[in-house]
Structure formats: structure tokens, C-alpha cells
Design a protein around this motif. Sequence first.
Motif, PDB file in Angstrom:
ATOM      1  N   GLU A 167       0.725  -1.018  -0.176  1.00  0.00           N
ATOM      2  CA  GLU A 167       0.029  -0.028  -0.010  1.00  0.00           C
ATOM      3  C   GLU A 167       0.826   1.125   0.154  1.00  0.00           C
ATOM      4  O   GLU A 167       1.879   1.288   0.720  1.00  0.00           O
ATOM      5  CB  GLU A 167      -0.891   0.140   1.182  1.00  0.00           C
ATOM      6  N   LEU A 168       0.504   2.173  -0.665  1.00  0.00           N
ATOM      7  CA  LEU A 168       1.028   3.551  -0.689  1.00  0.00           C
ATOM      8  C   LEU A 168       0.018   4.589  -0.308  1.00  0.00           C
ATOM      9  O   LEU A 168      -1.188   4.116  -0.087  1.00  0.00           O
ATOM     10  CB  LEU A 168       1.373   3.868  -1.985  1.00  0.00           C
ATOM     11  N   GLU A 169       0.303   5.682   0.093  1.00  0.00           N
ATOM     12  CA  GLU A 169      -0.485   6.790   0.433  1.00  0.00           C
ATOM     13  C   GLU A 169      -1.675   6.933  -0.458  1.00  0.00           C
ATOM     14  O   GLU A 169      -2.802   7.457  -0.142  1.00  0.00           O
ATOM     15  CB  GLU A 169       0.026   8.173   0.945  1.00  0.00           C
ATOM     16  N   TYR A 170      -1.424   6.748  -1.880  1.00  0.00           N
ATOM     17  CA  TYR A 170      -2.157   7.186  -2.890  1.00  0.00           C
ATOM     18  C   TYR A 170      -2.730   5.876  -3.925  1.00  0.00           C
ATOM     19  O   TYR A 170      -2.984   6.098  -4.777  1.00  0.00           O
ATOM     20  CB  TYR A 170      -1.523   8.449  -3.846  1.00  0.00           C
ATOM     21  N   GLY A 171      -2.561   4.509  -3.313  1.00  0.00           N
ATOM     22  CA  GLY A 171      -2.741   3.438  -4.087  1.00  0.00           C
ATOM     23  C   GLY A 171      -1.874   2.179  -3.708  1.00  0.00           C
ATOM     24  O   GLY A 171      -1.432   2.021  -2.595  1.00  0.00           O
ATOM     25  N   THR A 172      -1.745   1.605  -4.554  1.00  0.00           N
ATOM     26  CA  THR A 172      -0.838   0.369  -4.508  1.00  0.00           C
ATOM     27  C   THR A 172       0.381   0.179  -5.330  1.00  0.00           C
ATOM     28  O   THR A 172       0.341   0.871  -6.381  1.00  0.00           O
ATOM     29  CB  THR A 172      -1.499  -0.975  -4.507  1.00  0.00           C
ATOM     30  N   ALA A 223      10.283   6.444   4.214  1.00  0.00           N
ATOM     31  CA  ALA A 223       9.122   7.062   4.580  1.00  0.00           C
ATOM     32  C   ALA A 223       8.049   6.322   5.497  1.00  0.00           C
ATOM     33  O   ALA A 223       8.541   6.154   6.492  1.00  0.00           O
ATOM     34  CB  ALA A 223       8.578   7.962   3.462  1.00  0.00           C
ATOM     35  N   THR A 224       7.212   5.715   4.755  1.00  0.00           N
ATOM     36  CA  THR A 224       6.313   4.688   5.427  1.00  0.00           C
ATOM     37  C   THR A 224       6.621   3.522   5.552  1.00  0.00           C
ATOM     38  O   THR A 224       6.172   2.711   6.489  1.00  0.00           O
ATOM     39  CB  THR A 224       4.842   5.012   4.672  1.00  0.00           C
ATOM     40  N   GLY A 225       7.901   2.855   4.930  1.00  0.00           N
ATOM     41  CA  GLY A 225       8.268   1.785   4.958  1.00  0.00           C
ATOM     42  C   GLY A 225       7.666   0.700   3.964  1.00  0.00           C
ATOM     43  O   GLY A 225       8.078  -0.533   3.932  1.00  0.00           O
ATOM     44  N   GLY A 226       6.902   0.965   3.216  1.00  0.00           N
ATOM     45  CA  GLY A 226       6.145   0.015   2.331  1.00  0.00           C
ATOM     46  C   GLY A 226       6.895  -0.753   1.497  1.00  0.00           C
ATOM     47  O   GLY A 226       6.615  -1.880   1.125  1.00  0.00           O
ATOM     48  N   THR A 227       7.882   0.072   0.741  1.00  0.00           N
ATOM     49  CA  THR A 227       8.545  -0.525  -0.201  1.00  0.00           C
ATOM     50  C   THR A 227       9.823  -1.353   0.238  1.00  0.00           C
ATOM     51  O   THR A 227       9.908  -2.511  -0.094  1.00  0.00           O
ATOM     52  CB  THR A 227       9.381   0.258  -1.017  1.00  0.00           C
ATOM     53  N   ALA A 228      10.265  -1.251   1.282  1.00  0.00           N
ATOM     54  CA  ALA A 228      11.100  -2.115   2.076  1.00  0.00           C
ATOM     55  C   ALA A 228      10.673  -3.160   2.663  1.00  0.00           C
ATOM     56  O   ALA A 228      11.250  -4.280   2.490  1.00  0.00           O
ATOM     57  CB  ALA A 228      11.882  -1.183   3.410  1.00  0.00           C
TER      58      ALA A 228
END
Length: 192
Positions: free
Chosen positions: A113-118, A142-147
Motif C-alpha cells: 500500500e502507498l498513501e495514494y494506491g498500491t 518514509a512509510t516503509g512500504g517498499t522496504a
Amino acid sequence: MTTDISLARHDILSVEDEQYLCSLIRTIPDFPAKGILFRDFIPVFADARGMDLLLEAFVRALPVKPEEFDYIAGLEARGFLLGTALARQLGKGFIAVRKAGKLPPKTVSQSYELEYGTATVEIEKNLVPEGSRILIVDDLIATGGTAWAAMKLFEEVGCTVAGFSFVMELDGLHGLDQLSHYPTSSLMVMPA
């Protein structure tokens, strides 16, 4: 020098070298959207002294010793620059964690998940031997989603994530919280 950027640990470089390195980080307001401060470390790579200082400081700040990992994985795209330079310096192999649809061989994929989608990232399925220990690096957390997604990919192919290392951490977004069960480091901490 940009006053809101400094090293997280001041025992890594001299004050002069720290100020020089931090002065190369560009802050671009309202990109990619209004209200966002885009932190760009690409100018560091255009400066020979800056690149040397970045790699020296990054190695000193690693969350694990080089003998505790076999490969360095870099996240697309700026993690490729940092990861390959670091892998070369430490005598390690490099694995690219790509955006979906960029790799022709068989891949494993992980969406997040991203702030603006996936979004989705992939690695080549049979590139890394099972049981390998991976250090995941990128320019920014930043939010850690990619990592987090990269960690899941390596676990899926039977590897162990030894840790995570980032050049910059955006304070207040809690990206490292998702990775709290792993050794982590960020060279610089700055306001989001």
C-alpha cells in the motif's frame, strides 16, 4: 548548508565532512505534490568528495557487520546507485528489487500500500541461492512500504533479511516501525 539535515550519529564523520555531505542533499518543496518536501541525494553522486563521504559514512552506520550478509539488495531506482557502489566496496553481490514488469525472467512479486494506491516490486526468482543473507538498502525510508515488500520477497524465496540501511529517514512517518524486528540504520534523519 540546509539546517534541517544532519547525520543521525555525529561520530561517523568530522563536523566539516558532515556539513559538506549534508549540504549536497537537495530539498525541493511541493514535489511531487503540494505540501511535500522532496529530499534528493542524487547531487551527492555528482560530487566525487560527496560520494566518497556518503559511502564512508554509510558503511560505518551499517546495522550489521559485512560478514553477516551475503548480498546487498537495492530498491528501484536510487537504491540501485547506492547498492551497487556499496556492494563493490564491500565485495558483495547486488540484487535489484524492481518495479513490476521490468524483469524478463520468472519473478516473484509483492504488492504493498502507498498513501495514494498500491505498487508492486519484483525480484528474479532463481537469482539468489536459498539461505542467502540479504542487506536491503535504499536512499530514503518514509512509510516503509517498499522496504517491507522487499523483505517479503526475499523471505518468499528462502532468504534471510539481515537488516535494512537507508541514507535518509523522514522523521514522524514511522517507516522503521514496520521493520522493527530487524537491525536497521538511517544515516540522516530529517523532518517529513
